[in-house]
Scaffold this active site. Structure first.
Site, PDB file in Angstrom:
ATOM      1  N   GLU A 206       0.843  -1.191   0.000  1.00 16.16           N
ATOM      2  CA  GLU A 206       0.000   0.000   0.000  1.00 16.16           C
ATOM      3  C   GLU A 206       0.884   1.249   0.000  1.00 16.16           C
ATOM      4  O   GLU A 206       1.982   1.244   0.557  1.00 16.16           O
ATOM      5  CB  GLU A 206      -0.930   0.004   1.214  1.00 16.16           C
TER       6      GLU A 206
ATOM      7  N   CYS B  17       3.581   8.716   0.596  1.00 13.15           N
ATOM      8  CA  CYS B  17       4.124   7.789   1.589  1.00 13.15           C
ATOM      9  C   CYS B  17       4.215   6.423   0.913  1.00 13.15           C
ATOM     10  O   CYS B  17       3.184   5.804   0.613  1.00 13.15           O
ATOM     11  CB  CYS B  17       3.206   7.741   2.810  1.00 13.15           C
TER      12      CYS B  17
ATOM     13  N   CYS C 277       6.511  -6.354   6.975  1.00 11.83           N
ATOM     14  CA  CYS C 277       7.591  -5.891   7.845  1.00 11.83           C
ATOM     15  C   CYS C 277       7.886  -6.958   8.891  1.00 11.83           C
ATOM     16  O   CYS C 277       6.969  -7.471   9.540  1.00 11.83           O
ATOM     17  CB  CYS C 277       7.226  -4.578   8.538  1.00 11.83           C
TER      18      CYS C 277
ATOM     19  N   CYS D 231       6.594  -4.191  15.458  1.00  9.20           N
ATOM     20  CA  CYS D 231       6.310  -3.106  16.409  1.00  9.20           C
ATOM     21  C   CYS D 231       4.833  -3.150  16.767  1.00  9.20           C
ATOM     22  O   CYS D 231       3.969  -3.226  15.883  1.00  9.20           O
ATOM     23  CB  CYS D 231       6.677  -1.760  15.789  1.00  9.20           C
TER      24      CYS D 231
ATOM     25  N   CYS E 259       1.981  -0.943  15.098  1.00  8.04           N
ATOM     26  CA  CYS E 259       1.967  -0.864  13.644  1.00  8.04           C
ATOM     27  C   CYS E 259       1.263  -2.074  13.050  1.00  8.04           C
ATOM     28  O   CYS E 259       1.672  -3.214  13.272  1.00  8.04           O
ATOM     29  CB  CYS E 259       3.400  -0.768  13.106  1.00  8.04           C
TER      30      CYS E 259
ATOM     31  N   GLY F  94       7.149  -1.591   5.721  1.00  7.57           N
ATOM     32  CA  GLY F  94       8.517  -2.064   5.739  1.00  7.57           C
ATOM     33  C   GLY F  94       9.496  -1.111   6.384  1.00  7.57           C
ATOM     34  O   GLY F  94       9.196   0.053   6.640  1.00  7.57           O
ATOM     35  N   GLU F  95      10.674  -1.627   6.652  1.00  6.96           N
ATOM     36  CA  GLU F  95      11.796  -0.877   7.218  1.00  6.96           C
ATOM     37  C   GLU F  95      12.785  -0.598   6.087  1.00  6.96           C
ATOM     38  O   GLU F  95      13.467  -1.506   5.608  1.00  6.96           O
ATOM     39  CB  GLU F  95      12.443  -1.692   8.332  1.00  6.96           C
TER      40      GLU F  95
ATOM     41  N   SER G  89      12.433   6.862   7.067  1.00  6.79           N
ATOM     42  CA  SER G  89      12.042   6.623   8.451  1.00  6.79           C
ATOM     43  C   SER G  89      12.522   5.241   8.870  1.00  6.79           C
ATOM     44  O   SER G  89      12.273   4.249   8.180  1.00  6.79           O
ATOM     45  CB  SER G  89      10.522   6.718   8.596  1.00  6.79           C
TER      46      SER G  89
ATOM     47  N   SER H 116      12.418   6.364  14.667  1.00  8.63           N
ATOM     48  CA  SER H 116      11.317   5.991  15.558  1.00  8.63           C
ATOM     49  C   SER H 116      11.862   5.677  16.940  1.00  8.63           C
ATOM     50  O   SER H 116      12.641   4.732  17.104  1.00  8.63           O
ATOM     51  CB  SER H 116      10.581   4.768  14.992  1.00  8.63           C
ATOM     52  N   LEU H 117      11.432   6.451  17.948  1.00  9.31           N
ATOM     53  CA  LEU H 117      11.899   6.232  19.318  1.00  9.31           C
ATOM     54  C   LEU H 117      10.783   5.614  20.171  1.00  9.31           C
ATOM     55  O   LEU H 117      10.930   4.531  20.700  1.00  9.31           O
ATOM     56  CB  LEU H 117      12.384   7.553  19.918  1.00  9.31           C
ATOM     57  N   HIS H 118       9.699   6.366  20.379  1.00  7.20           N
ATOM     58  CA  HIS H 118       8.446   5.864  20.933  1.00  7.20           C
ATOM     59  C   HIS H 118       8.441   5.524  22.422  1.00  7.20           C
ATOM     60  O   HIS H 118       7.376   5.190  22.957  1.00  7.20           O
ATOM     61  CB  HIS H 118       7.936   4.670  20.136  1.00  7.20           C
TER      62      HIS H 118
ATOM     63  N   ASN I 126      -2.734   5.797  16.029  1.00  9.60           N
ATOM     64  CA  ASN I 126      -3.913   5.538  15.200  1.00  9.60           C
ATOM     65  C   ASN I 126      -4.435   4.141  15.534  1.00  9.60           C
ATOM     66  O   ASN I 126      -3.795   3.148  15.192  1.00  9.60           O
ATOM     67  CB  ASN I 126      -3.539   5.631  13.725  1.00  9.60           C
TER      68      ASN I 126
ATOM     69  N   CYS J 245      -0.762   6.787   9.691  1.00  3.75           N
ATOM     70  CA  CYS J 245       0.506   6.199  10.120  1.00  3.75           C
ATOM     71  C   CYS J 245       0.274   4.919  10.916  1.00  3.75           C
ATOM     72  O   CYS J 245      -0.488   4.904  11.885  1.00  3.75           O
ATOM     73  CB  CYS J 245       1.256   7.230  10.967  1.00  3.75           C
TER      74      CYS J 245
END
Length: 350
Positions: A94, A107, A114, A118, A121, A162-163, A190, A213-215, A289, A334
């Protein structure tokens, strides 16, 4: 034309020149092919009428110009459009087109899934797919835009499925093709912080913007959200970022998903600011989200708590913004992108 034949979408002008050298004996023919494929958006060799019929036949025999099939297209009430693409082997990805006044942001995805799992996600819920080729990455942009043209109003973010740093060489090939029309300063990668790949990225002569990405402000909670933290913990990641080469005026974006009751307290904001002291960063706060694929406790904080978190980070001397939610009514926001070619893996036990 066979499906296994290579696509030329991932080729820069110079790569195209090298790849087609056995077929083309005049340099200007490469420019004609490059212009036809990318700037005119032609998708069939027989329609490039500036080339001889015999050359078109030989090129059609050995190279593909097909774009991914658009399986579904969903438009949000805010104008965001999500595209579901099926690739030549049946894998799905997507990508999202986000209008922003007189600008737009695409995007795009770098993998058809992935492997990182996480917990906030949805992509990770389906598990690992495969790496996309540079041609498949560029083809997403062409499928949405139709053709390429020099512009200063298009932003490109590798924040889809994906990363990107797990597929860095193909991502690099795609970027080198796309930067003939899109400035490096308008492209962002990212990442969760794959340190060996970050080291390779830091050695590039030109680099896109970097978002990390820290989070969570500590290893325990970051590892709970992001299993990759057990391999590349916060301390090692931040130490590397302190020495990351940045052009004048640029900063690393720190992405921080806010989850109600988990990482959204005033104390968490202060801890995050302390972690980022003396780093050239800006903080992008992302209220989670929610999605049915996620755990029930995965919900965003109330708006006042988000604002209070931002205010405390800013009071510590950092630039902090809150990402506007876009496209969530069509699962385009996201963390909501999915893989549709296999059964979900779900998340591993905590």
């Amino acid at each position: 034309m066979k499906d296994e034949n290579p696509s030329l979408y991932g080729c820069s002008r110079e790569e195209l020149r090298s790849r087609l050298k056995p077929y083309v004996d005049r340099s200007y023919r490469i420019d004609q092919i490059h212009t036809a494929i990318f700037e005119h958006g032609i998708r069939r060799w027989d329609r490039i009428t500036t080339l001889s019929r015999d050359l078109r036949r030989r090129l059609a025999r050995d190279f593909r110009l097909d774009r991914p099939e658009v399986v579904d297209r969903r438009e949000s009430k805010d104008g965001t459009v999500k595209h579901l693409f099926r690739l030549s082997d049946g894998a799905s990805v997507e990508a999202v087109d986000i209008p922003e006044g007189d600008r737009r942001t695409l995007c795009i995805s770098s993998q058809s899934g992935c492997p990182l799992a996480c917990r906030f996600c949805v992509t990770g819920y389906w598990g690992a797919g495969r790496n996309l080729t540079s041609s498949e990455i560029v083809a997403q942009v062409l499928a949405i835009c139709g053709r390429m043209e020099a512009q200063d109003s298009l932003n490109l973010v590798f924040m889809g499925m994906g990363e990107p740093l797990l597929n860095l060489e193909e991502v690099r090939g795609a970027i080198e093709t796309l930067t003939e029309w899109i400035s490096w300063r308008r492209i962002t990668l990212s990442t969760v912080g794959i340190l060996p790949a970050l080291e390779r990225l830091a050695a590039w002569e030109r680099r896109p913007n970097l978002a990390v990405s820290l989070h969570a402000p500590d290893d325990e909670r970051r590892s709970e959200l992001m299993p990759v933290n057990r391999r590349y913990p916060l301390g090692e990641l931040l130490e590397f970022l302190r020495g990351y080469p940045l052009e004048r005026g640029r900063k690393i974006t720190i992405e921080y998903v806010l989850i109600r009751g988990f990482n959204d307290s005033p104390e968490d904001a202060s801890a995050l600011a302390a972690l980022l002291r003396n780093l050239r960063v800006k903080v992008n706060l992302i209220p989670l989200n929610p999605d049915p694929a996620l755990d029930e406790e995965m919900v965003p904080p109330e708006a006042p708590r988000v604002e209070a978190f931002r205010d405390r980070v800013e009071a510590a001397g950092l630039v902090a913004t809150v990402r506007a939610r876009r496209g969530d009514d069509v699962s385009a926001a996201c963390g909501q992108l999915r893989a549709f070619d296999r059964e979900p893996r779900s998340f591993p036990p905590r």
